[in-house]
Design a protein around this motif. Sequence first.
Motif, short mmCIF file in Angstrom:
data_model
loop_
_atom_site.label_atom_id
_atom_site.label_comp_id
_atom_site.label_asym_id
_atom_site.label_seq_id
_atom_site.Cartn_x
_atom_site.Cartn_y
_atom_site.Cartn_z
N ALA A 1 0.85 -1.19 0.00
CA ALA A 1 0.00 0.00 0.00
C ALA A 1 0.89 1.24 0.00
CB ALA A 1 -0.91 0.01 1.23
N ILE A 2 0.60 2.19 -0.89
CA ILE A 2 1.33 3.45 -0.98
C ILE A 2 0.36 4.55 -0.58
CG2 ILE A 2 2.67 4.96 -2.47
CD1 ILE A 2 3.01 2.55 -4.38
N TYR A 3 0.62 5.19 0.55
CA TYR A 3 -0.33 6.12 1.13
C TYR A 3 -0.07 7.56 0.66
CZ TYR A 3 -1.24 2.19 4.22
OH TYR A 3 -1.54 0.94 4.71
N ASN A 4 -1.15 8.25 0.27
CA ASN A 4 -1.08 9.68 -0.02
C ASN A 4 -1.11 10.45 1.29
OD1 ASN A 4 -1.22 9.37 -2.85
ND2 ASN A 4 -3.45 9.25 -2.77
N LEU A 5 -0.12 11.28 1.54
CA LEU A 5 -0.11 12.09 2.75
C LEU A 5 -0.91 13.38 2.53
CD1 LEU A 5 3.52 11.55 4.08
CD2 LEU A 5 1.43 10.28 4.56
N PRO A 6 -1.43 13.96 3.61
CA PRO A 6 -2.36 15.10 3.48
C PRO A 6 -1.81 16.30 2.74
CG PRO A 6 -2.48 14.17 5.69
CD PRO A 6 -1.33 13.49 5.01
N ASP A 7 -0.48 16.52 2.76
CA ASP A 7 0.05 17.71 2.10
C ASP A 7 0.04 17.61 0.59
OD1 ASP A 7 2.13 16.00 1.52
OD2 ASP A 7 3.67 17.13 2.59
N GLY A 8 -0.25 16.44 0.07
CA GLY A 8 -0.31 16.25 -1.36
C GLY A 8 1.04 16.25 -2.04
N GLN A 9 2.11 16.36 -1.27
CA GLN A 9 3.45 16.43 -1.83
C GLN A 9 4.29 15.20 -1.53
OE1 GLN A 9 4.40 19.04 -3.86
NE2 GLN A 9 2.23 19.52 -3.63
N HIS A 10 3.80 14.36 -0.66
CA HIS A 10 4.58 13.19 -0.27
C HIS A 10 3.69 11.94 -0.29
CE1 HIS A 10 6.85 16.56 1.45
NE2 HIS A 10 7.92 15.78 1.37
N MET A 11 4.35 10.78 -0.43
CA MET A 11 3.69 9.48 -0.32
C MET A 11 4.54 8.61 0.58
SD MET A 11 2.37 8.84 -4.22
CE MET A 11 0.97 7.87 -3.65
N MET A 12 3.91 7.62 1.16
CA MET A 12 4.63 6.75 2.08
C MET A 12 4.25 5.30 1.84
SD MET A 12 4.81 6.88 6.26
CE MET A 12 3.12 6.32 6.47
N VAL A 13 5.25 4.44 1.83
CA VAL A 13 5.03 3.00 1.72
C VAL A 13 5.49 2.39 3.03
CG1 VAL A 13 5.53 0.90 0.44
CG2 VAL A 13 5.53 3.11 -0.73
N GLY A 14 4.61 1.67 3.69
CA GLY A 14 5.02 1.10 4.97
C GLY A 14 3.89 0.39 5.66
N THR A 15 4.06 0.16 6.96
CA THR A 15 3.10 -0.58 7.77
C THR A 15 2.28 0.39 8.60
OG1 THR A 15 4.61 -2.45 7.91
CG2 THR A 15 2.84 -2.35 9.54
N MET A 16 0.97 0.26 8.54
CA MET A 16 0.07 1.08 9.34
C MET A 16 -0.21 0.37 10.67
SD MET A 16 -3.73 2.55 8.37
CE MET A 16 -3.11 3.72 7.17
N ILE A 17 -0.16 1.12 11.77
CA ILE A 17 -0.37 0.57 13.10
C ILE A 17 -1.59 1.23 13.74
CG2 ILE A 17 0.65 0.24 15.40
CD1 ILE A 17 2.06 -1.30 13.20
N ASP A 18 -2.42 0.44 14.45
CA ASP A 18 -3.59 1.02 15.11
C ASP A 18 -3.27 1.39 16.56
OD1 ASP A 18 -3.61 -1.31 16.62
OD2 ASP A 18 -5.34 -2.19 15.59
N ALA A 19 -4.27 1.81 17.31
CA ALA A 19 -4.07 2.28 18.69
C ALA A 19 -3.58 1.19 19.62
CB ALA A 19 -5.39 2.87 19.22
N LYS A 20 -3.77 -0.06 19.25
CA LYS A 20 -3.30 -1.18 20.06
C LYS A 20 -1.88 -1.61 19.68
CE LYS A 20 -7.97 -3.07 20.66
NZ LYS A 20 -8.84 -4.25 20.44
N GLY A 21 -1.31 -0.89 18.72
CA GLY A 21 0.03 -1.26 18.27
C GLY A 21 0.05 -2.44 17.32
N GLU A 22 -1.12 -2.77 16.77
CA GLU A 22 -1.22 -3.91 15.86
C GLU A 22 -1.23 -3.44 14.41
OE1 GLU A 22 -4.76 -5.90 17.07
OE2 GLU A 22 -3.88 -6.70 18.92
N GLU A 23 -0.66 -4.25 13.56
CA GLU A 23 -0.60 -3.91 12.13
C GLU A 23 -2.00 -3.91 11.52
OE1 GLU A 23 1.24 -5.59 7.90
OE2 GLU A 23 1.99 -6.36 9.82
N VAL A 24 -2.28 -2.91 10.72
CA VAL A 24 -3.55 -2.81 10.01
C VAL A 24 -3.28 -3.07 8.53
CG1 VAL A 24 -5.47 -1.31 9.36
CG2 VAL A 24 -4.46 -1.13 11.66
N ARG A 25 -3.87 -4.11 8.02
CA ARG A 25 -3.76 -4.38 6.59
C ARG A 25 -5.01 -3.84 5.92
NH1 ARG A 25 -0.46 -7.24 3.41
NH2 ARG A 25 -1.22 -8.04 1.40
#
Length: 257
Positions: A64-88
């Motif tokens: 997953a390649i995430y669009n960041l709010p500023d519209g100028q950057h993107m991020m590829v990586g692992t998303m973590i929830d409030a429990k510290g668990e990976e969100v797919r």
Amino acid sequence: MSLSSFSIRLALAGLLCASTAAQAADRPAALKALEEQGLSIVGEFDAPGGLKAWGAYSGNQALAIYNLPDGQHMMVGTMIDAKGEEVRPAGLDELVQPAIAKDMLGKLEKSRWIKDGDDKASRVVYVFTDPNCPYCMQFWQMARPWVESGKVQLRHIMVGILAPSSSLKSAAILAAKDPTKALNEHSLAMLKDRSAGVKGLDSIPSDIEADLTRNEDLMMGWDLRATPAMVWQDEQGRIQMQTGASPDIAERVFGPR
């Protein structure tokens, strides 16, 4: 840097990619940079946290390649929830897995392979096979109940990676009048005596040499480093990979008897 190491680094490190103002076909420019480094971009989907994301893949790995709010950057990586668990992201596999399957199966279908089993078999398993690999012969034997019952068709993609004679022997099997018969006879002979089996050609015809090179490039391109290496599509339509020939993998690879 290889495509495999690149994709792993992306997934683990959460690489930040700065984009420029220029865009092509409504895609952020950062995606073009990632494509140039080997990723296949499939399309956009809604991600958790109100983010938009693009689904991509390398080999059989979905990213997953995430669009960041500023519209100028993107991020590829692992998303973590409030429990510290990976969100797919739920939409990632739904979007990307069909594209992975189509891409990989298309490449496998176009490779030079030897058929072993019924054309009407419900499951096709591609297996990268080296004629000097005793585990390949064990895998061939392990598959017999599924192949002979018509449930599985093996498609042996011959390679020559284990010894100098491997390519010569693979070429001999591919050049045989009946390659399926030649491979079966070689497998049976090797199971009885590892020094037995097909005699390698003295030299490899140019067309077969080219096919063996393509087969090996395909195998290494998916980071499959040992034989036998199996690739198949499971009941959910996802591409699965497996190396080795231990008996405990039989039902995973071939399905239930």
